[in-house]
Design a protein around this motif. Structure first.
Motif, short mmCIF file in Angstrom:
data_model
loop_
_atom_site.label_atom_id
_atom_site.label_comp_id
_atom_site.label_asym_id
_atom_site.label_seq_id
_atom_site.Cartn_x
_atom_site.Cartn_y
_atom_site.Cartn_z
N ILE A 1 1.67 16.99 13.41
CA ILE A 1 1.15 15.72 12.82
C ILE A 1 -0.56 15.64 13.43
O ILE A 1 -0.53 15.42 14.65
CB ILE A 1 1.88 14.36 13.13
CG1 ILE A 1 3.04 14.48 12.59
CG2 ILE A 1 0.97 13.14 12.68
CD1 ILE A 1 4.31 13.32 12.80
N LYS A 2 -1.37 15.68 12.47
CA LYS A 2 -2.61 15.80 13.18
C LYS A 2 -3.44 14.33 12.84
O LYS A 2 -2.77 13.50 12.25
CB LYS A 2 -3.67 16.71 12.27
CG LYS A 2 -3.17 18.14 12.45
CD LYS A 2 -3.77 19.03 11.75
CE LYS A 2 -3.16 20.52 12.11
NZ LYS A 2 -3.89 21.58 11.31
N LYS A 3 -4.41 13.99 13.35
CA LYS A 3 -5.19 12.96 13.67
C LYS A 3 -5.46 12.09 12.33
O LYS A 3 -5.27 10.87 12.22
CB LYS A 3 -6.54 12.85 14.28
CG LYS A 3 -7.41 11.66 14.53
CD LYS A 3 -8.47 11.98 15.30
CE LYS A 3 -9.49 10.56 15.06
NZ LYS A 3 -10.81 10.94 14.44
N SER B 1 1.55 13.80 4.60
CA SER B 1 0.57 14.24 4.03
C SER B 1 -0.52 14.52 4.43
O SER B 1 -0.91 13.71 5.46
CB SER B 1 0.51 13.41 2.68
OG SER B 1 1.37 12.99 2.11
N ARG B 2 -1.44 15.24 4.02
CA ARG B 2 -3.06 15.59 4.76
C ARG B 2 -3.91 15.88 3.56
O ARG B 2 -3.64 16.25 2.56
CB ARG B 2 -2.62 16.98 5.73
CG ARG B 2 -3.92 17.45 6.28
CD ARG B 2 -3.30 18.59 7.18
NE ARG B 2 -2.32 18.30 8.05
CZ ARG B 2 -1.70 19.06 8.67
NH1 ARG B 2 -1.27 20.26 8.32
NH2 ARG B 2 -0.67 18.45 9.63
N LYS B 3 -5.23 15.18 3.77
CA LYS B 3 -6.41 15.54 2.93
C LYS B 3 -6.72 16.93 2.94
O LYS B 3 -6.59 17.63 3.75
CB LYS B 3 -7.47 14.62 3.54
CG LYS B 3 -7.39 13.22 2.83
CD LYS B 3 -8.60 12.39 2.93
CE LYS B 3 -8.44 11.04 2.23
NZ LYS B 3 -9.78 10.32 2.42
N SER C 1 1.80 6.46 14.06
CA SER C 1 1.25 5.94 15.15
C SER C 1 0.79 6.76 16.30
O SER C 1 0.85 7.93 15.85
CB SER C 1 2.51 5.20 16.17
OG SER C 1 3.47 6.38 16.39
N ALA C 2 -0.16 6.12 17.12
CA ALA C 2 -0.57 7.07 18.02
C ALA C 2 0.25 8.18 18.79
O ALA C 2 -0.01 9.21 19.13
CB ALA C 2 -1.54 6.43 19.13
N GLN D 1 2.85 17.85 3.18
CA GLN D 1 3.11 18.68 4.23
C GLN D 1 4.88 18.78 4.38
O GLN D 1 5.37 20.06 4.47
CB GLN D 1 2.75 18.26 5.67
CG GLN D 1 1.20 18.11 5.66
CD GLN D 1 0.58 19.47 5.20
OE1 GLN D 1 0.63 20.72 5.92
NE2 GLN D 1 -0.45 19.34 4.17
N SER D 2 5.55 17.72 4.37
CA SER D 2 7.04 17.70 4.55
C SER D 2 7.24 16.38 3.76
O SER D 2 6.81 15.34 3.73
CB SER D 2 7.29 17.75 5.98
OG SER D 2 6.99 16.49 6.64
#
Length: 120
Positions: free
Chosen positions: A67-69, A118-120, A58-59, A103-104
């Motif tokens: 937590i990135k965009k 998770s992140r790309k 959520s925004a 990431q966690s």
């Protein structure tokens, strides 16, 4: 197999929810050993196949640091994976055509699902 209150909740989730969500591959990354005179180590990767789904944060959750965009939450249905899984930060998950670095991880009390930031 983990049971709560005498019920195998994890298996119920796998049987009832698993067929309705997407195929996923968890790649567990473990540190390798140094071989010969080379510098550094070569990590070892092993894979496990199962099912899960991707959710956006959520925004309100996006702080730009932790937590990135473009981060997502990948929910893995534990008992759908063969071999069994225990995802951790640094592992990779491929789902819905994209690969993400975990990431966690948060696990529910019944060990039925793993929520992977998770992140790309």
């Amino acid at each position: 197999m983990t049971t709560m209150f005498g019920v195998n909740i994890s298996q119920i989730i796998a049987d009832e929810v698993g067929p309705g969500v997407f195929p996923a591959i968890l790649t567990v990354v473990t540190a390798g050993t140094r071989t010969g005179s080379t510098s550094g180590v070569k990590p070892t990767e092993t894979t496990s196949s199962g099912r899960g789904f991707v959710e956006s944060f959520s925004a309100d959750s996006i702080d730009g640091t932790i937590i990135k965009k473009d981060d997502v939450s990948v929910m893995l249905i534990a008992d759908t994976f063969t071999p069994a899984i225990n995802p951790k930060a640094g592992d990779k998950v491929t789902i819905e055509g994209s690969t993400y670095r975990i990431q966690s991880v948060n696990r529910d009390p019944a060990s039925a699902t793993y929520s992977c930031h998770s992140r790309k």
